[in-house]
Scaffold this active site. Structure first.
Site, PDB file in Angstrom:
ATOM      1  N   THR A  35       0.828  -1.212   0.000  1.00  0.00           N
ATOM      2  CA  THR A  35       0.000   0.000   0.000  1.00  0.00           C
ATOM      3  C   THR A  35       0.858   1.255   0.000  1.00  0.00           C
ATOM      4  OG1 THR A  35      -1.684  -1.228   1.189  1.00  0.00           O
ATOM      5  CG2 THR A  35      -1.889   1.140   1.241  1.00  0.00           C
ATOM      6  N   TYR A  46      -7.984   0.526  -4.027  1.00  0.00           N
ATOM      7  CA  TYR A  46      -6.644   0.788  -4.562  1.00  0.00           C
ATOM      8  C   TYR A  46      -5.983  -0.529  -4.950  1.00  0.00           C
ATOM      9  CZ  TYR A  46      -4.745  -0.678  -0.002  1.00  0.00           C
ATOM     10  OH  TYR A  46      -4.417  -1.378   1.122  1.00  0.00           O
ATOM     11  N   SER A  79       1.329  -7.666  -0.339  1.00  0.00           N
ATOM     12  CA  SER A  79       2.125  -8.688   0.355  1.00  0.00           C
ATOM     13  C   SER A  79       1.330  -9.957   0.632  1.00  0.00           C
ATOM     14  CB  SER A  79       2.741  -8.127   1.631  1.00  0.00           C
ATOM     15  OG  SER A  79       1.764  -7.903   2.606  1.00  0.00           O
ATOM     16  N   GLN A  80       0.026  -9.958   0.336  1.00  0.00           N
ATOM     17  CA  GLN A  80      -0.742 -11.218   0.379  1.00  0.00           C
ATOM     18  C   GLN A  80      -0.232 -12.188  -0.690  1.00  0.00           C
ATOM     19  OE1 GLN A  80      -1.833  -8.207  -0.292  1.00  0.00           O
ATOM     20  NE2 GLN A  80      -3.324  -8.088  -1.943  1.00  0.00           N
ATOM     21  N   THR A 112       1.972  -4.442   4.467  1.00  0.00           N
ATOM     22  CA  THR A 112       2.020  -4.728   5.907  1.00  0.00           C
ATOM     23  C   THR A 112       1.405  -6.079   6.276  1.00  0.00           C
ATOM     24  OG1 THR A 112      -0.015  -3.463   6.217  1.00  0.00           O
ATOM     25  CG2 THR A 112       2.060  -2.304   6.603  1.00  0.00           C
ATOM     26  N   ASP A 113       0.617  -6.677   5.357  1.00  0.00           N
ATOM     27  CA  ASP A 113      -0.088  -7.920   5.714  1.00  0.00           C
ATOM     28  C   ASP A 113       0.870  -9.043   6.115  1.00  0.00           C
ATOM     29  OD1 ASP A 113      -2.452  -6.677   5.181  1.00  0.00           O
ATOM     30  OD2 ASP A 113      -2.883  -7.738   3.313  1.00  0.00           O
ATOM     31  N   LYS A 185       1.184  -7.673  12.888  1.00  0.00           N
ATOM     32  CA  LYS A 185       0.111  -6.760  12.485  1.00  0.00           C
ATOM     33  C   LYS A 185      -1.127  -7.148  13.284  1.00  0.00           C
ATOM     34  CE  LYS A 185      -2.452  -4.988   8.516  1.00  0.00           C
ATOM     35  NZ  LYS A 185      -2.469  -4.719   7.078  1.00  0.00           N
ATOM     36  N   GLU A 304      -0.452 -29.874  28.890  1.00  0.00           N
ATOM     37  CA  GLU A 304      -1.642 -30.738  28.800  1.00  0.00           C
ATOM     38  C   GLU A 304      -1.435 -31.859  27.784  1.00  0.00           C
ATOM     39  OE1 GLU A 304      -5.907 -29.271  29.248  1.00  0.00           O
ATOM     40  OE2 GLU A 304      -4.895 -27.468  28.540  1.00  0.00           O
TER      41      GLU A 304
END
Ligand code: GLU
Length: 358
Positions: A35, A46, A79-80, A112-113, A185, A304
């Protein structure tokens, strides 16, 4: 005469300017999209990664007075769409750049993802040396209040600070400096979306000054040559929730996965049925790492769940996406499974070059 004087003055300023520019420290900026390089359509939509790094730099005139910035566009993606293959390309670009100019700091612009994953991957390969700083933005470059220019300026400030060394790869956003292992994030939107849930940020940029809250703690360690990693094996992440089925786990071997990270509940936990299926996967040779879907904390072994008996590994402080990266590297280097738990528990960098020695 007057014209001659002006000519001499202009030449003098030009000469001084280029001499001064020569004296500025060098910074390599590698752009990957995000972005921070997006152009908005005015309706809220965008596309990431539309602007070149040169355009991003031009939007921050102060940079020209701080550093000699060389720019390189590696990819132009949201960045996905980041992948292990691109991580390796990025690592090779960084490795080569550090071979030729070891003291040059590097700033990486990134969506940023998945920025925290790229930061953690690079931190494994480049634990010390000249700073490597990732930054991004929540708002496209063309909207009022775009946060990219300030974040880029801060990232270069951090990259140039002598105090940023021996801290590993850093992430800078909204005036905060985060360590690669911790950064996350935590908000789906908003300019201040990054947090370091285990321990807080390392420092801040305030009034143009880079300030760290703690002393650096990294011991000098060599870069890992990315060419030693031929492939990052397929590792799945499976999310646990109330009533989750084991079906997704069962199909992983047929899909070619070599390992699985559980985004478990609480202390990396899952239902008795899922744990039994994970036990079967382990018997088939898949590595099983238990991480947590919780935002913070430490996933411990043998609380556990009898990890020793089942052959599972607890992810310590690593969230699922970062546990997956560490697991991929352990598999890529054929590390003996018995060493996995100790290496997950080790928050100081792993000495991969030494591990990789024949
Ligand atoms: N999809 C975007 C990306 O990660 C999200 C926003 C951003 O760039 O920060 O590239």
């Amino acid at each position: 005469m007057r014209r001659v004087s002006i000519g001499i003055a202009v030449s003098w300023f030009w000469l001084c300017g280029s001499a001064l520019a020569e004296e500025l420290p060098a910074v390599l900026m590698i752009a990957t999209g995000g972005t921070i390089a997006a152009v908005a359509d005015g309706q809220g939509a965008y596309v990431s990664g539309e602007l070149s790094p040169e355009v991003l730099v031009t939007a921050v005139p102060a940079l020209a007075e701080m550093a000699r910035l060389e720019t390189q566009q590696l990819v132009s993606i949201g960045s996905q769409d980041m992948t292990p293959v691109i991580w390796l390309q990025l690592a090779k670009a960084i490795y080569q750049a550090r071979q030729s100019e070891p003291d040059r700091a590097i700033v990486i612009t990134h969506g940023t993802d998945t920025l925290e994953e790229t930061a953690f991957f690079l931190d494994q390969l480049f634990p010390t040396g000249a700073p490597i700083v990732l930054t991004g933005a929540a708002r496209p470059a063309t909207v009022p209040g775009a946060d990219g220019p300030a974040n880029l300026l801060d990232a270069v400030r951090v990259a140039l600070s002598a105090d940023s060394r021996q801290r590993g790869v850093l992430a800078v956003k909204a005036g905060q400096i985060h360590a690669a292992r911790q950064v996350s994030k935590r908000r789906a939107e908003g300019v201040a979306g990054f947090e370091s849930p285990n321990g807080g940020p390392l420092g801040r940029i305030s009034g143009g000054q880079v300030r760290f809250f703690r002393a650096p703690e990294r011991l000098t360690q060599a870069d890992l040559e990315p060419d030693l990693i031929h492939e990052l094996p397929a590792v799945a992440i499976v999310h646990v929730h109330a009533g989750a089925s084991s079906e997704l786990l069962s199909v992983l071997p047929d899909l070619g996965y070599k390992a699985v990270v559980l985004a478990g509940v609480g202390n990396g936990n899952a239902s008795a049925g899922m744990l039994a299926t994970l036990g079967n996967l382990r018997e088939k040779g898949l590595a099983v790492v238990r991480s947590s879907r919780s935002a913070a904390g430490w996933v411990s072994a043998n609380v556990e769940i009898d990890d020793v008996a089942l052959g599972f590994v607890a992810a310590a402080d690593l969230p699922p996406a970062k546990a997956r990266i560490l697991l991929m590297l352990l598999l890529a280097f054929d590390v003996e499974f018995d060493r996995y738990q100790a290496l997950f528990n080790q928050t100081r960098p792993i000495d991969w070059p030494q591990l990789a020695e024949p």
